[in-house]
Write an enzyme that holds these catalytic residues in place. Structure first.
Site, PDB file in Angstrom:
ATOM      1  N   ASN A 198      14.223  29.502  -4.497  1.00 11.13           N
ATOM      2  CA  ASN A 198      13.725  28.476  -5.415  1.00 11.13           C
ATOM      3  C   ASN A 198      12.479  29.050  -6.085  1.00 11.13           C
ATOM      4  OD1 ASN A 198      12.718  26.248  -6.712  1.00 11.13           O
ATOM      5  ND2 ASN A 198      12.785  24.905  -4.931  1.00 11.13           N
TER       6      ASN A 198
ATOM      7  N   ARG B  76      18.276  27.930  -6.958  1.00 17.78           N
ATOM      8  CA  ARG B  76      18.053  26.636  -7.593  1.00 17.78           C
ATOM      9  C   ARG B  76      17.684  26.879  -9.054  1.00 17.78           C
ATOM     10  NH1 ARG B  76      12.808  23.024  -7.891  1.00 17.78           N
ATOM     11  NH2 ARG B  76      13.749  21.311  -9.032  1.00 17.78           N
TER      12      ARG B  76
ATOM     13  N   HIS C  86      16.920  16.238  -9.759  1.00 17.40           N
ATOM     14  CA  HIS C  86      16.972  15.995  -8.301  1.00 17.40           C
ATOM     15  C   HIS C  86      18.413  15.837  -7.816  1.00 17.40           C
ATOM     16  CE1 HIS C  86      12.685  14.041  -8.342  1.00 17.40           C
ATOM     17  NE2 HIS C  86      12.608  15.306  -7.943  1.00 17.40           N
TER      18      HIS C  86
ATOM     19  N   ARG D 265       3.080  11.824 -13.188  1.00 14.78           N
ATOM     20  CA  ARG D 265       3.853  11.479 -14.399  1.00 14.78           C
ATOM     21  C   ARG D 265       3.945   9.966 -14.544  1.00 14.78           C
ATOM     22  NH1 ARG D 265       8.775  14.890 -12.617  1.00 14.78           N
ATOM     23  NH2 ARG D 265       7.800  16.925 -12.420  1.00 14.78           N
TER      24      ARG D 265
ATOM     25  N   GLU E 227      17.265  20.104   0.492  1.00 15.42           N
ATOM     26  CA  GLU E 227      17.835  20.711  -0.724  1.00 15.42           C
ATOM     27  C   GLU E 227      18.291  22.141  -0.473  1.00 15.42           C
ATOM     28  OE1 GLU E 227      15.588  19.076  -4.441  1.00 15.42           O
ATOM     29  OE2 GLU E 227      14.347  18.692  -2.695  1.00 15.42           O
TER      30      GLU E 227
END
Ligand code: ADP
Length: 393
Positions: free
Chosen positions: A8, A86, A175, A236, A380
């Site tokens: 990743n 990823r 996601h 955010r 993940e």
């Protein structure tokens, strides 16, 4: 199949994990960080402990070789059978994980305008790994791919159609790897075939998104063209009036870049609380009477609850609400507060169960007889390893 090396890659870091897909165990994991900065480091974690070493002061390619040498010195290199990567944005090109070839590399490059901050560094890591591990098969797993099953009425924005046709302006969602993994696990927990389940999955970490998953397929999700849309997140804003841009420009003279920075890096929990983007810290501050922290958490949970109800629409029925990610897996407060808004969906909190589930444990947090809310620890890296294996067998 032997082990899969999961990569990743970020702008200044490479996270990695060596995973044995059959036993679903992590053999070794680690992080190369501060790349292209002074004092880059490589941390390697095994069952025996954690070790941090300095890396040569260069970029991603050197760090990838550092990872290779670390695996070699642990005598694990010969166990690596494949590399799973990823990649953030697969646009409309990728509906599932895919083995890397020249065409795939070109398509990831073509998605750069959709994810200018992420896809270039993901590609950098991919190139570095292709050079470091030239004889192994490489597979790319996209954050967006799981959401490619969304129907058009869920992914189109009500803007001139040519923006979609000519520039790919639509909702993509992110996601996906996490939402897919936790819904698979939730089906196992409920003892139901995945194909027969209707879940709302809330991934709440620094970034937050929520997805309606019907029969194992994404039917709607809160993030859009970019990961800014939807829920309140650490820094955010999530949804705002699109005219806010014009207002900020006209009243404060802010440029597009400054407004983008404000909405992505200075808003969310941080902006509302004027204290922190970290949920745990805000919970402590709230208990100490910090009104900004209280408000930030209130807005976070209310927006989340509103989205849970909205995501029930495409499902028609709700088998369970799933909480995952650092906040979903750990914050009893956020789970309790969110469920307090959701009696309308038959979700009733069991305070004892809720209090007992922290630190990646999985289980229900609601009373028997109603709609269950489940905490499910996400993984993940494992999902990327499982998908890599699926592509290669
Ligand atoms: P990322 O999206 O970077 O992977 P994580 O999934 O690790 O982030 O989630 C980070 C968030 O989880 C932070 O806001 C952190 O405060 C929150 N968190 C972690 N542990 C707890 C806890 N015990 N209570 C409340 N929030 C927590």
């Amino acid at each position: 199949m032997r082990d899969t090396l999961v990569i990743n890659c970020g702008s200044s870091s490479i996270k990695f994990a060596l995973i044995h897909p059959q036993s679903q165990t992590t053999v070794v994991s680690g992080l190369a960080e501060k790349l292209n900065e002074t004092g880059p480091l490589l941390t390697v974690k095994t069952a025996r402990g954690k070790e941090t070493l300095p890396l040569a002061e260069q970029g991603h390619a050197e760090a990838m070789h550092g990872i290779l040498h670390a695996l070699e010195s642990l005598n694990l290199l010969q166990d690596v059978a494949a590399v799973g990567h990823r990649i953030v944005h697969g646009g409309e090109y990728f509906h599932s994980a895919t083995r890397v070839n020249d065409e795939v590399l070109k398509a990831i490059e073509a998605c750069i305008p959709l994810a200018p901050l992420h896809n270039p560094v993901n590609l950098l890591g991919l190139q570095a790994a292709l050079e470091a591990f030239p004889d192994l098969p490489h597979v790319v797993v996209f954050d967006t791919a799981f959401h490619q099953t969304m129907p058009e009425h869920a992914y189109r924005y009500a803007v001139p159609a040519e923006l979609y046709r000519d520039h790919g302006v639509r909702r993509y969602g992110f996601h996906g790897t996490s939402h897919q993994y936790v819904t698979m696990k939730a089906a196992e927990m409920l003892g139901k075939p995945l194909e027969e389940t209707c879940f709302v999955s809330a991934h709440l970490g620094n970034g937050c998104s929520i997805t309606a998953v019907k029969g194992g397929q994404s039917t709607d999700t809160s993030m859009g063209l970019t990961p800014l849309e939807g829920l309140v997140m650490g820094t955010r804003s999530g949804d705002v009036d699109p005219n806010l841009h014009l207002f900020l420009h006209q009243t404060l003279g802010l440029s597009i870049e400054q407004i983008t920075d404000l909405l992505n890096k200075k808003s969310g929990l941080l902006g509302l609380s004027e204290l922190s983007n970290d949920c745990r810290e805000l919970e402590q501050a709230r208990l100490a009477g910090h009104t900004g922290a209280s408000l930030a958490l209130e807005v976070f949970c209310y927006r989340l609850a509103k989205y849970v109800a909205a995501m029930a629409v495409p499902l028609g029925r709700l088998d369970a609400l799933i909480f995952t990610g650092g906040i979903g897996e750990n914050s009893r407060f956020v789970r309790e507060k969110t469920l307090s808004h959701l009696g309308i969906l038959g979700l009733r909190l069991d305070p004892e169960r809720n209090a007992g589930l922290v630190g990646g444990q999985s289980g229900p947090i609601t009373l028997e007889g109603g709609t269950p809310a489940l905490v499910v620890g996400t993984n993940e890296e494992l999902m990327i390893a499982l998908q890599t294996e699926k592509v290669l067998t």
